[in-house]
Design a protein around this motif. Sequence first.
Motif, PDB file in Angstrom:
ATOM      1  N   CYS A 210       0.826  -1.206   0.000  1.00 13.80           N
ATOM      2  CA  CYS A 210       0.000   0.000   0.000  1.00 13.80           C
ATOM      3  C   CYS A 210       0.860   1.256   0.000  1.00 13.80           C
ATOM      4  O   CYS A 210       0.467   2.279  -0.568  1.00 13.80           O
ATOM      5  N   HIS A 211       2.060   1.193   0.620  1.00 10.90           N
ATOM      6  CA  HIS A 211       2.883   2.398   0.579  1.00 10.90           C
ATOM      7  C   HIS A 211       3.635   2.553  -0.729  1.00 10.90           C
ATOM      8  O   HIS A 211       4.159   3.635  -1.005  1.00 10.90           O
ATOM      9  N   ASP A 212       3.667   1.537  -1.571  1.00 10.57           N
ATOM     10  CA  ASP A 212       4.193   1.709  -2.928  1.00 10.57           C
ATOM     11  C   ASP A 212       3.199   2.492  -3.785  1.00 10.57           C
ATOM     12  O   ASP A 212       3.585   3.402  -4.522  1.00 10.57           O
ATOM     13  N   ILE A 213       1.921   2.124  -3.679  1.00 11.84           N
ATOM     14  CA  ILE A 213       0.905   2.896  -4.386  1.00 11.84           C
ATOM     15  C   ILE A 213       0.887   4.322  -3.845  1.00 11.84           C
ATOM     16  O   ILE A 213       0.750   5.296  -4.602  1.00 11.84           O
ATOM     17  N   ASP A 214       1.074   4.464  -2.543  1.00 13.83           N
ATOM     18  CA  ASP A 214       1.081   5.792  -1.937  1.00 13.83           C
ATOM     19  C   ASP A 214       2.235   6.640  -2.440  1.00 13.83           C
ATOM     20  O   ASP A 214       2.062   7.839  -2.693  1.00 13.83           O
ATOM     21  N   LEU A 216       3.695   6.504  -5.300  1.00 12.88           N
ATOM     22  CA  LEU A 216       3.380   6.932  -6.656  1.00 12.88           C
ATOM     23  C   LEU A 216       2.426   8.122  -6.617  1.00 12.88           C
ATOM     24  O   LEU A 216       2.592   9.093  -7.375  1.00 12.88           O
ATOM     25  N   CYS A 217       1.427   8.044  -5.734  1.00 10.01           N
ATOM     26  CA  CYS A 217       0.508   9.175  -5.571  1.00 10.01           C
ATOM     27  C   CYS A 217       1.263  10.403  -5.078  1.00 10.01           C
ATOM     28  O   CYS A 217       0.987  11.539  -5.505  1.00 10.01           O
ATOM     29  N   ASN A 218       2.245  10.200  -4.206  1.00 11.68           N
ATOM     30  CA  ASN A 218       3.031  11.308  -3.680  1.00 11.68           C
ATOM     31  C   ASN A 218       3.855  11.968  -4.776  1.00 11.68           C
ATOM     32  O   ASN A 218       3.907  13.202  -4.867  1.00 11.68           O
ATOM     33  N   TYR A 219       4.498  11.160  -5.626  1.00 10.22           N
ATOM     34  CA  TYR A 219       5.284  11.713  -6.725  1.00 10.22           C
ATOM     35  C   TYR A 219       4.440  12.627  -7.608  1.00 10.22           C
ATOM     36  O   TYR A 219       4.907  13.665  -8.086  1.00 10.22           O
ATOM     37  N   VAL A 430      -4.398   9.884   3.088  1.00 10.31           N
ATOM     38  CA  VAL A 430      -4.197   8.481   3.471  1.00 10.31           C
ATOM     39  C   VAL A 430      -5.356   7.638   2.955  1.00 10.31           C
ATOM     40  O   VAL A 430      -5.157   6.563   2.375  1.00 10.31           O
ATOM     41  N   LEU A 431      -6.563   8.128   3.166  1.00 12.36           N
ATOM     42  CA  LEU A 431      -7.749   7.410   2.697  1.00 12.36           C
ATOM     43  C   LEU A 431      -7.730   7.245   1.188  1.00 12.36           C
ATOM     44  O   LEU A 431      -8.008   6.158   0.671  1.00 12.36           O
ATOM     45  N   ALA A 432      -7.371   8.292   0.462  1.00  9.61           N
ATOM     46  CA  ALA A 432      -7.387   8.249  -1.002  1.00  9.61           C
ATOM     47  C   ALA A 432      -6.450   7.181  -1.556  1.00  9.61           C
ATOM     48  O   ALA A 432      -6.817   6.433  -2.471  1.00  9.61           O
ATOM     49  N   SER A 433      -5.237   7.096  -1.009  1.00  2.71           N
ATOM     50  CA  SER A 433      -4.300   6.101  -1.529  1.00  2.71           C
ATOM     51  C   SER A 433      -4.745   4.689  -1.179  1.00  2.71           C
ATOM     52  O   SER A 433      -4.581   3.755  -1.967  1.00  2.71           O
ATOM     53  N   HIS A 434      -5.336   4.520   0.014  1.00  3.66           N
ATOM     54  CA  HIS A 434      -5.847   3.200   0.389  1.00  3.66           C
ATOM     55  C   HIS A 434      -7.012   2.776  -0.497  1.00  3.66           C
ATOM     56  O   HIS A 434      -7.093   1.617  -0.926  1.00  3.66           O
TER      57      HIS A 434
END
Length: 466
Positions: A210-214, A216-219, A430-434
């Motif tokens: 989940c923090h890998d998808i996060d 990517l969202c952060n980038y 946090v909710l959005a990436s999850h």
Amino acid sequence: METPLTLAIIGAGQRGKAYARYALSHPEKCKVIAVAEPRPKTRQIMVDTHSISPSMVFESWEDFVRSSADSIAAAITSRSADGNLCGPGRLTDAVLVAVQDSMHAPIVTALAAQGYHILCEKPMATSPEDCIRMTDAVKRSGTIFGIGHVLRYSPYNKDIMKIIQSRQLGDIVNIVHVEPVGYFHFAHSYVRGNWSTEKESSFSLMTKSCHDIDILCNYLSTSASKPVRVSSFGSLSHFRKAHKPMEAGAAKKCLECPIQDVCTYSAKKIYLDPVSRGILSWPASAITDGTPDIESVNDALETGRYGLCVYESPNDVVDHQVVNLEFSSGQTCSFTMVAFTELICERQTRIHFTHGELIGNMETFTTTDFKALTVRPSEQMNDGKATKLHTPVIDQMSGHGGGDIGLIAAFVQAVKEGRQDILGITADDVLASHLTVFAAEQSRLQGRVVDVEMFEAEVRGRMAKA
């Protein structure tokens, strides 16, 4: 003189200890004064390490919450001589939640209701409904909330974000990101361990990546771009009984198996042999209560799940998965999670910009500026000005490339200053990436492209009807 923030650790296992370590190296910043942990030896190690008073030692999170409720009630009813409240009554300033994933939602909602600042280990929760409930609870409390998306806080990723924000290479067009879990790491955690079945925990894209998808969202957050569509494919391909070596015969446990010394996934090789050589760290430290030794590890393998043959284990989570993401500004990302690697969690990333590219491995990365390259094939070797090597300073004692210490340091500072922005993320982020991760898993299961916004609307619709 700086007053240290007081912390309670709910769950004194690997992650709890990783975050608590910051208090030892920076006692002026924070101090661990309470712990809730059911395992006696593991609990005592935390007590001894941080000199925790017996009155602040709890066998369960429920005990901590009950004691906190009593203390808060006493503070509300007790008044000083001038009639002012004596204080809020909370046992600590903040709480670190590092228990099993399915326990996050009830603990965080209870703590938020009592007004605690909370750092919760990832993932947020194991259902989209619980993630939404947790977000609502945290927002109602108005307290600081952090999540264990440690990749955001490593020096490596902070330096990458500086490159992205500077726009020196232009705008991001595409990202390719790979999470090499590690063959024996996957066998430990996702075949034999706590994250081996969806019923006990959740699907592996959530629990591992989940923090890998996060990230990517952060980038892509710098361009205010959000995931809009997702597709995903993957399966449990290898860790099934059909692939059990014939030479293993009818053995169901590694210590009874005739090929225990040569099998790739032998529990003897993964746990017992390293301890016999004096290596007492993870993963052996994760299967015993307290510091592992030959006797305790041998007992764990003989009587528990970690001694089972990987081909006889009741695991059901995928061992490889790909996720394709389309973002609102048109960028695309591809993510691969795979068990079968020598590297352990050393992510490989390529970011393609309009005027350059970035290639990294969680320790170092290179940037290439296309404007400084020649065009003719015979002159493709540049003069050294086009490609630069970046070597962030990493705390080798901290996990995830310094991300563990980076996160807890940011959380402590955010609480001290009362500023959620220091964490660089909100509960809604946090909710959005999850929810993007949940949408990806729905895509894998249903074999279709999933609209992320529509997915969230469907979840909220179900909740409204319940």
